[in-house]
Design an enzyme around this catalytic site. Structure first.
Site, PDB file in Angstrom:
ATOM      1  N   GLY A 146     -26.468 -92.058 -67.395  1.00  0.00           N
ATOM      2  CA  GLY A 146     -25.304 -91.211 -67.978  1.00  0.00           C
ATOM      3  C   GLY A 146     -25.326 -91.713 -69.168  1.00  0.00           C
ATOM      4  O   GLY A 146     -25.123 -92.512 -69.819  1.00  0.00           O
ATOM      5  N   HIS A 147     -25.659 -90.642 -70.237  1.00  0.00           N
ATOM      6  CA  HIS A 147     -25.560 -90.964 -71.758  1.00  0.00           C
ATOM      7  C   HIS A 147     -24.662 -89.898 -72.335  1.00  0.00           C
ATOM      8  O   HIS A 147     -24.531 -88.716 -72.234  1.00  0.00           O
ATOM      9  CB  HIS A 147     -26.933 -90.491 -72.201  1.00  0.00           C
ATOM     10  CG  HIS A 147     -28.091 -91.248 -71.517  1.00  0.00           C
ATOM     11  ND1 HIS A 147     -28.408 -92.581 -71.388  1.00  0.00           N
ATOM     12  CD2 HIS A 147     -29.240 -90.663 -70.946  1.00  0.00           C
ATOM     13  CE1 HIS A 147     -29.484 -92.805 -70.893  1.00  0.00           C
ATOM     14  NE2 HIS A 147     -30.068 -91.636 -70.417  1.00  0.00           N
ATOM     15  N   GLN A 202     -31.438 -96.658 -67.760  1.00  0.00           N
ATOM     16  CA  GLN A 202     -31.159 -98.008 -67.287  1.00  0.00           C
ATOM     17  C   GLN A 202     -31.490 -98.932 -68.329  1.00  0.00           C
ATOM     18  O   GLN A 202     -31.605 -98.650 -69.475  1.00  0.00           O
ATOM     19  CB  GLN A 202     -32.021 -98.173 -66.053  1.00  0.00           C
ATOM     20  CG  GLN A 202     -31.165 -97.339 -64.797  1.00  0.00           C
ATOM     21  CD  GLN A 202     -31.647 -95.985 -64.900  1.00  0.00           C
ATOM     22  OE1 GLN A 202     -32.891 -95.635 -64.943  1.00  0.00           O
ATOM     23  NE2 GLN A 202     -30.783 -95.016 -64.795  1.00  0.00           N
ATOM     24  N   LYS A 209     -27.712 -96.042 -75.493  1.00  0.00           N
ATOM     25  CA  LYS A 209     -29.273 -95.344 -75.603  1.00  0.00           C
ATOM     26  C   LYS A 209     -29.374 -93.925 -76.071  1.00  0.00           C
ATOM     27  O   LYS A 209     -29.995 -93.504 -76.951  1.00  0.00           O
ATOM     28  CB  LYS A 209     -30.185 -95.367 -74.288  1.00  0.00           C
ATOM     29  CG  LYS A 209     -30.334 -96.939 -74.024  1.00  0.00           C
ATOM     30  CD  LYS A 209     -31.191 -96.989 -72.770  1.00  0.00           C
ATOM     31  CE  LYS A 209     -30.220 -96.535 -71.330  1.00  0.00           C
ATOM     32  NZ  LYS A 209     -29.193 -97.300 -71.025  1.00  0.00           N
ATOM     33  N   ASP A 220     -25.806 -98.531 -70.388  1.00  0.00           N
ATOM     34  CA  ASP A 220     -24.824 -98.133 -71.200  1.00  0.00           C
ATOM     35  C   ASP A 220     -24.861 -98.670 -72.384  1.00  0.00           C
ATOM     36  O   ASP A 220     -23.534 -98.946 -72.732  1.00  0.00           O
ATOM     37  CB  ASP A 220     -23.808 -98.198 -70.111  1.00  0.00           C
ATOM     38  CG  ASP A 220     -23.725 -97.623 -68.924  1.00  0.00           C
ATOM     39  OD1 ASP A 220     -24.359 -96.351 -68.717  1.00  0.00           O
ATOM     40  OD2 ASP A 220     -23.231 -98.249 -67.762  1.00  0.00           O
TER      41      ASP A 220
HETATM   42  P1  GDP Z   1     -26.423 -95.136 -72.409  1.00  0.00           P
HETATM   43  O1  GDP Z   1     -26.565 -94.799 -70.935  1.00  0.00           O
HETATM   44  O2  GDP Z   1     -27.230 -96.366 -72.994  1.00  0.00           O
HETATM   45  O3  GDP Z   1     -26.743 -93.838 -73.117  1.00  0.00           O
HETATM   46  O4  GDP Z   1     -24.695 -95.445 -72.820  1.00  0.00           O
HETATM   47  P2  GDP Z   1     -23.600 -94.532 -72.115  1.00  0.00           P
HETATM   48  O5  GDP Z   1     -23.649 -93.203 -72.974  1.00  0.00           O
HETATM   49  O6  GDP Z   1     -23.400 -94.570 -70.828  1.00  0.00           O
HETATM   50  O7  GDP Z   1     -22.475 -95.521 -73.000  1.00  0.00           O
HETATM   51  C1  GDP Z   1     -22.354 -95.797 -74.446  1.00  0.00           C
HETATM   52  C2  GDP Z   1     -20.784 -95.364 -74.696  1.00  0.00           C
HETATM   53  O8  GDP Z   1     -20.578 -95.975 -75.879  1.00  0.00           O
HETATM   54  C3  GDP Z   1     -20.778 -93.831 -75.031  1.00  0.00           C
HETATM   55  O9  GDP Z   1     -19.662 -93.433 -74.576  1.00  0.00           O
HETATM   56  C4  GDP Z   1     -21.105 -93.570 -76.435  1.00  0.00           C
HETATM   57  O10 GDP Z   1     -20.397 -92.439 -77.017  1.00  0.00           O
HETATM   58  C5  GDP Z   1     -20.341 -94.963 -77.101  1.00  0.00           C
HETATM   59  N1  GDP Z   1     -21.026 -95.421 -78.261  1.00  0.00           N
HETATM   60  C6  GDP Z   1     -22.320 -95.542 -78.517  1.00  0.00           C
HETATM   61  N2  GDP Z   1     -22.425 -96.268 -79.765  1.00  0.00           N
HETATM   62  C7  GDP Z   1     -20.943 -96.593 -80.107  1.00  0.00           C
HETATM   63  C8  GDP Z   1     -20.717 -97.327 -81.121  1.00  0.00           C
HETATM   64  O11 GDP Z   1     -21.366 -97.938 -81.842  1.00  0.00           O
HETATM   65  N3  GDP Z   1     -19.254 -97.487 -81.004  1.00  0.00           N
HETATM   66  C9  GDP Z   1     -18.419 -97.167 -80.082  1.00  0.00           C
HETATM   67  N4  GDP Z   1     -17.255 -97.175 -80.274  1.00  0.00           N
HETATM   68  N5  GDP Z   1     -18.919 -96.303 -79.336  1.00  0.00           N
HETATM   69  C10 GDP Z   1     -20.329 -96.144 -79.104  1.00  0.00           C
HETATM   70  P1  IMO Z   2     -27.811 -95.545 -68.090  1.00  0.00           P
HETATM   71  O1  IMO Z   2     -29.091 -94.952 -68.272  1.00  0.00           O
HETATM   72  C1  IMO Z   2     -25.717 -98.674 -65.653  1.00  0.00           C
HETATM   73  C2  IMO Z   2     -26.971 -99.492 -61.743  1.00  0.00           C
HETATM   74  C3  IMO Z   2     -26.169 -98.906 -60.662  1.00  0.00           C
HETATM   75  C4  IMO Z   2     -26.383-100.020 -59.394  1.00  0.00           C
HETATM   76  C5  IMO Z   2     -28.110-100.236 -59.700  1.00  0.00           C
HETATM   77  C6  IMO Z   2     -28.911 -99.329 -58.646  1.00  0.00           C
HETATM   78  O2  IMO Z   2     -26.572 -94.830 -68.123  1.00  0.00           O
HETATM   79  O3  IMO Z   2     -27.969 -96.889 -68.719  1.00  0.00           O
HETATM   80  P2  IMO Z   2     -29.328 -96.789 -58.557  1.00  0.00           P
HETATM   81  O4  IMO Z   2     -28.627 -95.654 -58.004  1.00  0.00           O
HETATM   82  O5  IMO Z   2     -30.098 -96.626 -59.966  1.00  0.00           O
HETATM   83  O6  IMO Z   2     -30.174 -97.255 -57.332  1.00  0.00           O
HETATM   84  O7  IMO Z   2     -28.367 -98.273 -58.527  1.00  0.00           O
HETATM   85  O8  IMO Z   2     -28.392 -99.704 -60.912  1.00  0.00           O
HETATM   86  N1  IMO Z   2     -27.329 -98.202 -62.620  1.00  0.00           N
HETATM   87  C7  IMO Z   2     -26.789 -98.476 -63.707  1.00  0.00           C
HETATM   88  N2  IMO Z   2     -26.070 -99.106 -64.384  1.00  0.00           N
HETATM   89  N3  IMO Z   2     -26.209 -97.520 -66.327  1.00  0.00           N
HETATM   90  C8  IMO Z   2     -27.325 -96.848 -65.662  1.00  0.00           C
HETATM   91  O9  IMO Z   2     -28.065 -96.128 -66.455  1.00  0.00           O
HETATM   92  C9  IMO Z   2     -27.553 -96.888 -64.513  1.00  0.00           C
HETATM   93  N4  IMO Z   2     -28.400 -96.630 -63.676  1.00  0.00           N
HETATM   94  C10 IMO Z   2     -28.241 -97.407 -62.361  1.00  0.00           C
HETATM   95  O10 IMO Z   2     -24.654 -99.008 -60.993  1.00  0.00           O
HETATM   96  O11 IMO Z   2     -25.927-101.000 -59.835  1.00  0.00           O
HETATM   97 MG    MG Z   3     -25.029 -94.688 -69.442  1.00  0.00          MG
END
Ligand code: GDP
Ligand code: IMO
Ligand code: MG
Length: 434
Positions: free
Chosen positions: A40-41, A228, A16, A13
């Protein structure tokens, strides 16, 4: 050429999805090479009329949002076909063209029984649970390694599919009934469910490794996007509190079929603080107002499960480790804007374990569990930075924070996120070679 790898530097998270989306305009192909719908992106795209569109992607590579980009689901991914088509339908309903999606014939399919097993195993682990997303990821990778998995190509031969499902269920049904005390699964129902997707799936499936070779030979840019992150990697992460795939740069090659000699750059995404979802050690975790403030301001609630993310200060030991394991050439620091308003910003520069200082990740898991962060205090800033587009526009202390982090993690910071929007980014060095 070239292939560029993009990975998460922490526990996921990091942003990416946003970084991939940002690079989408300059790349021809985006490949997801590991994981499944545990990812989850969230991607936010500003519209010309000033509004913005938010997309939450789980299984599809974030590049799908950029017109003209070929999106590839590589052999290293595990696919829940129900989720795949739900996600495709959801995007199509919003006018996104998904016709450029290609899926590896060798990717594994998450069979319905593996979702069940994921959940019952967590229940049985009790206090020792991993906190998985419950999507069947671990059991599906276990089947792959046990050589009883179901691959995408198996769906095109009903006889073979049936044989494989029956073979897998022979053991699993014993386990479900006798150990986990749950109902056995009918092979017929599983086969029928999987076959129901075949007609839609068929035109998307190909030898994606061969496709990628051709596109690289043609001089196109290929971006390999990790799900991840480094510390969730099954080999290099905080095992057993990890996911079940190779989320680091090495996994990009095995998960796509692109050879290491074709990778020219590795970009790691580092959040300006740290978050973690699920169980496991987290030395800089905050269980106080500051942690709650990071969660509130950063909207740190899971895109996939909605769980509140655990929050803490930036851990430069983790950042340095990510540099080493992935061979990072460039970092993108995200969410710097979330730190606005803190008077002081602690950054973890080392750990102390029973009186001994560790400047790098301790070898033993139990040492990491007992690691107490050694903090360096950096001064904060109070100005709104969400509108900054050049490094020089940032308040002096925000610049100082970035420069000190850059020094600590040992690779250059090429871009800085100052908000969720596609345009809310400061680019210091180009992420792609001209
Ligand atoms: P990922 O799993 O690595 O793709 O990241 P997620 O989407 O799960 O979580 C990142 C969150 O941060 C998302 O809700 C993005 O919209 C938000 N985000 C990404 N870059 C920035 C930033 O520079 N500032 C802020 N405030 N939010 C950001
Ligand atoms: P993104 O791509 C954050 C965590 C789960 C759990 C562990 C194992 O959005 O960064 P799993 O269901 O993969 O066997 O769970 O990994 N986990 C993540 N945490 N971001 C993710 O993906 C994750 N994908 C799995 O919460 O601790
Ligand atoms: Mg994510």
């Amino acid at each position: 050429m070239p292939a560029i790898v993009l990975v998460g530097a922490q526990w996921g998270d990091e942003g990416k999805g946003k970084a991939t989306d940002l690079m989408g305009r300059d790349v021809d192909v985006v490949v997801k090479f590991n994981g499944g719908n545990n990812a989850g992106h969230t991607v936010v795209i500003e519209q010309p009329d000033g509004t913005s569109e938010t997309y939450a992607l789980h299984l599809l590579p974030s590049g799908i949002l950029t017109p003209g980009v070929t999106a590839v689901i590589g052999n290293g991914v595990v696919i829940d076909l129900g989720v795949l088509f739900e996600e495709i339908d959801g995007l199509q309903a919003r006018g996104v063209d998904t016709s450029n999606l290609r899926i590896s014939a060798n990717a594994h399919v998450i069979a319905p029984y593996n979702r069940t097993i994921d959940k019952v195993m967590e229940r049985f682990l009790g206090k020792r649970k991993i906190g998985t997303t419950g999507r069947g990821i671990g059991p599906t990778y276990a089947d792959k390694m046990n050589r009883i998995g179901i691959r995408v190509q198996d769906l095109f031969d009903e006889g073979i599919l049936r044989q494989k499902v029956e073979a897998a269920l022979e053991v699993k049904n014993q386990m479900l009934a006798k150990i986990y005390n749950t109902r056995a699964v009918e092979a017929d129902a599983v086969v029928a469910e999987l076959l129901s997707y075949v007609d839609r799936l068929r035109p998307m499936v190909c030898d994606t490794a061969e496709l990628l070779e051709r596109r690289l030979e043609a001089g196109e840019n290929v971006l390999l996007e990790a799900g991840q992150a480094t510390l969730l990697d099954v080999d290099h992460g905080t095992y057993p509190f990890v996911t079940s795939s190779s989320a680091t740069a090495g996994g990009a090659c095995t998960g796509s079929g692109i050879p290491p000699t074709k990778v020219s750059r590795v970009i790691a995404i580092l959040k300006a603080y740290t978050t973690r979802v699920g169980e496991g050690p987290f030395p800089t975790e905050l269980d106080d107002e500051d942690g709650q403030r990071l969660r509130d301001v950063g909207h740190e609630y899971g895109t996939t499960t909605g769980r509140p993310r655990r929050c803490g200060w930036l851990d430069a030991v983790v950042g340095r480790y990510a540099t080493r394991i992935n061979g990072v050439t460039d970092f993108v620091i995200t969410k710097l804007d979330v730190l606005t308003g803190f008077e002081q910003l602690p950054v973890c520069v080392a750990y102390e374990v029973e009186g001994v200082r560790h400047d790098s990740m301790p070898v033993s898991q139990s040492d990491f569990h007992h690691a107490v962060p050694v903090y360096e205090m950096l001064p904060g800033w109070s100005e709104d930075i969400s509108g900054c587009r050049r490094f020089e526009d940032l308040p002096e202390n925000a610049q100082r924070y970035v420069l000190r982090v850059e020094e600590l993690i040992g690779a250059r910071v090429s871009a800085i996120g100052v908000g969720p929007g596609r345009a809310q980014i400061i680019e210091r060095h180009p992420l792609l070679d001209a």
